[in-house]
Design a protein around this motif. Structure first.
Motif, mmCIF file in Angstrom:
data_model
loop_
_atom_site.group_PDB
_atom_site.id
_atom_site.type_symbol
_atom_site.label_atom_id
_atom_site.label_comp_id
_atom_site.label_asym_id
_atom_site.label_seq_id
_atom_site.Cartn_x
_atom_site.Cartn_y
_atom_site.Cartn_z
ATOM 1 N N ASP A 1 0.826 -1.217 0.000
ATOM 2 C CA ASP A 1 0.000 0.000 0.000
ATOM 3 C C ASP A 1 0.851 1.254 0.000
ATOM 4 O OD1 ASP A 1 1.036 -0.353 2.507
ATOM 5 O OD2 ASP A 1 -0.780 0.220 3.585
ATOM 6 N N LYS A 2 2.071 1.163 -0.544
ATOM 7 C CA LYS A 2 2.971 2.317 -0.572
ATOM 8 C C LYS A 2 3.565 2.502 -1.955
ATOM 9 C CE LYS A 2 4.233 2.180 4.301
ATOM 10 N NZ LYS A 2 5.330 2.184 5.274
ATOM 11 N N VAL A 3 3.960 3.728 -2.231
ATOM 12 C CA VAL A 3 4.650 4.023 -3.488
ATOM 13 C C VAL A 3 5.925 4.799 -3.194
ATOM 14 C CG1 VAL A 3 2.599 4.051 -4.960
ATOM 15 C CG2 VAL A 3 3.304 6.158 -3.789
ATOM 16 N N ASN A 4 6.907 4.573 -4.041
ATOM 17 C CA ASN A 4 8.114 5.391 -4.027
ATOM 18 C C ASN A 4 8.102 6.191 -5.328
ATOM 19 O OD1 ASN A 4 10.575 6.556 -3.531
ATOM 20 N ND2 ASN A 4 11.780 4.728 -3.960
ATOM 21 N N VAL A 5 8.073 7.504 -5.207
ATOM 22 C CA VAL A 5 7.980 8.361 -6.390
ATOM 23 C C VAL A 5 9.060 9.434 -6.368
ATOM 24 C CG1 VAL A 5 5.475 8.045 -6.617
ATOM 25 C CG2 VAL A 5 6.366 9.968 -5.270
ATOM 26 N N ARG A 6 9.312 9.967 -7.570
ATOM 27 C CA ARG A 6 10.096 11.192 -7.700
ATOM 28 C C ARG A 6 9.126 12.303 -8.082
ATOM 29 N NH1 ARG A 6 13.025 7.649 -11.110
ATOM 30 N NH2 ARG A 6 14.973 6.899 -10.159
ATOM 31 N N HIS A 7 9.491 13.539 -7.749
ATOM 32 C CA HIS A 7 8.662 14.633 -8.240
ATOM 33 C C HIS A 7 9.522 15.869 -8.462
ATOM 34 C CE1 HIS A 7 7.756 17.404 -4.610
ATOM 35 N NE2 HIS A 7 8.790 16.675 -4.277
ATOM 36 N N ILE A 8 9.014 16.727 -9.311
ATOM 37 C CA ILE A 8 9.591 18.060 -9.496
ATOM 38 C C ILE A 8 8.508 19.044 -9.084
ATOM 39 C CG2 ILE A 8 10.455 19.761 -11.150
ATOM 40 C CD1 ILE A 8 11.520 17.397 -12.827
ATOM 41 N N LEU A 9 8.829 19.881 -8.118
ATOM 42 C CA LEU A 9 7.895 20.891 -7.619
ATOM 43 C C LEU A 9 8.305 22.258 -8.138
ATOM 44 C CD1 LEU A 9 5.683 21.989 -5.632
ATOM 45 C CD2 LEU A 9 7.508 22.122 -3.920
ATOM 46 N N MET A 10 7.325 23.016 -8.622
ATOM 47 C CA MET A 10 7.559 24.407 -8.985
ATOM 48 C C MET A 10 6.430 25.252 -8.408
ATOM 49 S SD MET A 10 9.105 24.189 -12.857
ATOM 50 C CE MET A 10 10.085 25.664 -12.656
ATOM 51 N N LYS A 11 6.788 26.425 -7.919
ATOM 52 C CA LYS A 11 5.813 27.310 -7.292
ATOM 53 C C LYS A 11 5.578 28.539 -8.167
ATOM 54 C CE LYS A 11 7.038 25.768 -2.659
ATOM 55 N NZ LYS A 11 7.350 26.149 -1.268
ATOM 56 N N VAL A 12 4.399 29.103 -8.026
ATOM 57 C CA VAL A 12 4.034 30.285 -8.817
ATOM 58 C C VAL A 12 4.847 31.479 -8.342
ATOM 59 C CG1 VAL A 12 2.175 31.887 -9.378
ATOM 60 C CG2 VAL A 12 1.718 29.433 -9.268
ATOM 61 N N LYS A 13 5.445 32.161 -9.282
ATOM 62 C CA LYS A 13 6.174 33.398 -8.978
ATOM 63 C C LYS A 13 5.266 34.572 -9.328
ATOM 64 C CE LYS A 13 9.967 31.045 -8.154
ATOM 65 N NZ LYS A 13 9.521 29.700 -8.579
ATOM 66 N N PHE A 14 5.060 35.432 -8.363
ATOM 67 C CA PHE A 14 4.144 36.548 -8.579
ATOM 68 C C PHE A 14 4.866 37.737 -9.205
ATOM 69 C CE2 PHE A 14 2.525 34.219 -4.872
ATOM 70 C CZ PHE A 14 1.355 33.738 -5.440
ATOM 71 N N ALA A 15 4.166 38.376 -10.083
ATOM 72 C CA ALA A 15 4.712 39.586 -10.706
ATOM 73 C C ALA A 15 4.777 40.704 -9.675
ATOM 74 C CB ALA A 15 3.829 40.005 -11.884
ATOM 75 N N PRO A 16 5.746 41.640 -9.815
ATOM 76 C CA PRO A 16 5.867 42.740 -8.851
ATOM 77 C C PRO A 16 4.567 43.515 -8.652
ATOM 78 C CG PRO A 16 7.775 42.669 -10.284
ATOM 79 C CD PRO A 16 6.804 41.660 -10.824
ATOM 80 N N GLY A 17 3.795 43.669 -9.685
ATOM 81 C CA GLY A 17 2.535 44.399 -9.563
ATOM 82 C C GLY A 17 1.565 43.724 -8.620
ATOM 83 N N GLU A 18 1.528 42.394 -8.653
ATOM 84 C CA GLU A 18 0.640 41.653 -7.755
ATOM 85 C C GLU A 18 1.072 41.816 -6.305
ATOM 86 O OE1 GLU A 18 -1.072 37.780 -9.559
ATOM 87 O OE2 GLU A 18 1.036 37.882 -10.130
ATOM 88 N N GLU A 19 2.386 41.769 -6.075
ATOM 89 C CA GLU A 19 2.893 41.954 -4.717
ATOM 90 C C GLU A 19 2.511 43.329 -4.190
ATOM 91 O OE1 GLU A 19 7.042 41.331 -5.174
ATOM 92 O OE2 GLU A 19 6.861 39.185 -5.571
#
Length: 452
Positions: free
Chosen positions: A280-298
């Protein structure tokens, strides 16, 4: 604290810190023998000597009773491990992997590099991890079992007050300065263009993998999950319960070697590759990327928060009302912005329990004052923007029942849990096969019932 409980607690801590140095010296032990059997588990003399050498390496005193103490600790662990198997307790593999990484990072820092670690132990990093993984797995499994034994123990307010009255003044802990904090959080809207950019990059990486490039190599270069990136994105075997739902749903539906489409979770966007599925287990790889906000949004988030802060300062709206109306943080908006300390189970925070950015923003504030908007991080390390207000500052003081009920309650509850655990342990000793070699049978063990 009961002496046996002290032994157990120190044992859990010592075992959790067991280093590969002990494993390395184990290979040099020429004479070995079984010195105790608990249930179906044997304890070897070499295991005790490993602990002795580890104590010496850490500068801890070793005397004629040390080996007896080590053996008793190990026998307690074996009882817990045996019960964990009976109760089908599955060790938290996320903790195992985390501790493995911490251990390897420690040795890399001490010896200068990962290569130096391999040279010192004359093994590859993967072999070192394999040596440690099983022992760490057992340790965490026994810790989970001990928690299960004590989890049903409760304490009433009247019992807490009675316990407090009986506590000697000099045994009350000192409490560092604490803060109660209100917050209003704004998460940038993550404009469609920002999301599009992340997805486009992940799709590009996925195509490169399909075309023959190694997933692990690209994970090292591009993944924004620092814990797994240096391992080529590999997470190790995890159950569904150890993974957030969208990630688990995708990972468990893959075939070995197959790469998922883009998966969105609370941590960001992922592509996932299944390495192996076992039970009932898996071994996985992943690549995570997060959203980068534009300066205007900040800037939009900051301007919005500063306007809210101005309105509160001018009494146009209360902080609690503004939090309920404007905050994007679902955990605090429902209680007027009050931040809860998950570590302590209360609303009070010491300096070191706060996000660095949060403490920097509030350290000069007086009670009732409101900060300017600033950038911080949420519990999943995503960028957010906040204003905070100090609801209350509690100066450093000796714990008392009025201001520190939760602290006193914790001490009292732990005492009850320790007493309950010792009774449970005594019962398990009576019903379990335990044999101790004559050379250790004369030990003055802290607990009774070991020698039958």
């Amino acid at each position: 604290m009961n002496k046996v409980t002290k032994v157990l607690v120190s044992s859990c801590f010592a075992l959790a810190l067991l280093s590969t140095a002990a494993i390395a010296v184990a290979q040099k032990v020429s004479v070995d023998q079984v010195v105790a059997v608990v249930g179906s588990d044997a304890i070897l003399l070499s295991e005790i000597e490993q602990e002795v050498m580890q104590m010496r390496a850490e500068g801890l005193p070793v005397n004629e009773t040390s080996r007896c103490t080590i053996l008793e600790n190990m026998m307690i662990q074996k009882i817990l491990l045996n019960q964990a198997r009976i109760d089908s307790i599955i060790p938290n593999m996320a903790q195992v992997e985390s501790q493995l990484e911490q251990r390897l990072a420690f040795f890399s820092n001490q010896l200068g590099s990962q290569k130096a670690v391999e040279e010192y132990f004359k093994k590859s990093i993967y072999d070192i991890k394999a040596d440690l993984k099983e022992s760490l797995r057992d340790q965490i499994q026994t810790q989970q079992m001990q928690s299960k034994v004590s989890e049903k123990v409760t304490i009433t307010p009247s019992e807490v007050k009675a316990f407090y009255k009986q506590m000697p003044s000099d045994s009350l802990p000192m409490i560092n300065q604490q803060y109660e904090i209100l917050q209003i959080v704004k998460t940038p809207s993550a404009a469609s263009q920002a999301k599009f950019n992340v997805k486009e990059k992940l799709l590009e990486l996925r195509q490169r993998i399909v075309d023959g490039e190694k997933f692990s190599s690209l994970a090292i270069l591009y993944s924004e999950d620092p814990g797994s990136a240096r391992r080529g994105g590999e997470l190790g075997f995890r159950s569904r319960g150890e993974l957030v739902k969208p990630f688990a749903d995708a990972g468990f539906n893959l075939k070995p070697g197959q790469v998922s489409q883009i998966v969105e979770s609370e941590y960001g966007y992922h592509i996932i590759q299944l390495i192996e599925k076992k039970d009932d287990k898996v071994n996985v790889r992943h690549i995570l990327m997060k959203v980068k906000f534009a300066p205007g949004e900040e800037m939009e988030a900051i301007r919005s928060l500063d306007s809210i802060a101005t309105a509160i300062r001018h009494d146009s709206i209360t902080f609690a009302r503004a939090a309920m109306k404007y905050s994007d943080d679902k955990n605090t908006k429902v209680n007027g912005g009050l931040l809860v300390n998950s570590q302590a189970g209360s609303s009070k925070f010491e300096k070191d329990q706060l996000m660095p950015a949060d403490y920097f923003a509030l350290k000069e504030l007086k009670e009732g004052e409101i900060s300017s908007a600033f950038e911080s991080r949420d519990e999943t390390a995503n960028v957010v923007y906040k204003i905070v207000s100090v609801k209350r500052i509690l100066p450093a003081h000796k714990a008392n029942i009025k201001d520190d009920y939760d602290v006193i309650q914790g001490i009292a509850l732990r005492k009850l849990q320790q007493e309950f655990f010792l009774k449970w342990l005594d019962q398990k000793k009576k019903g379990m096969f335990i044999r101790i070699d004559p050379q250790f049978a004369k030990c003055d063990f802290k607990g009774e019932g070991w020698v039958k």
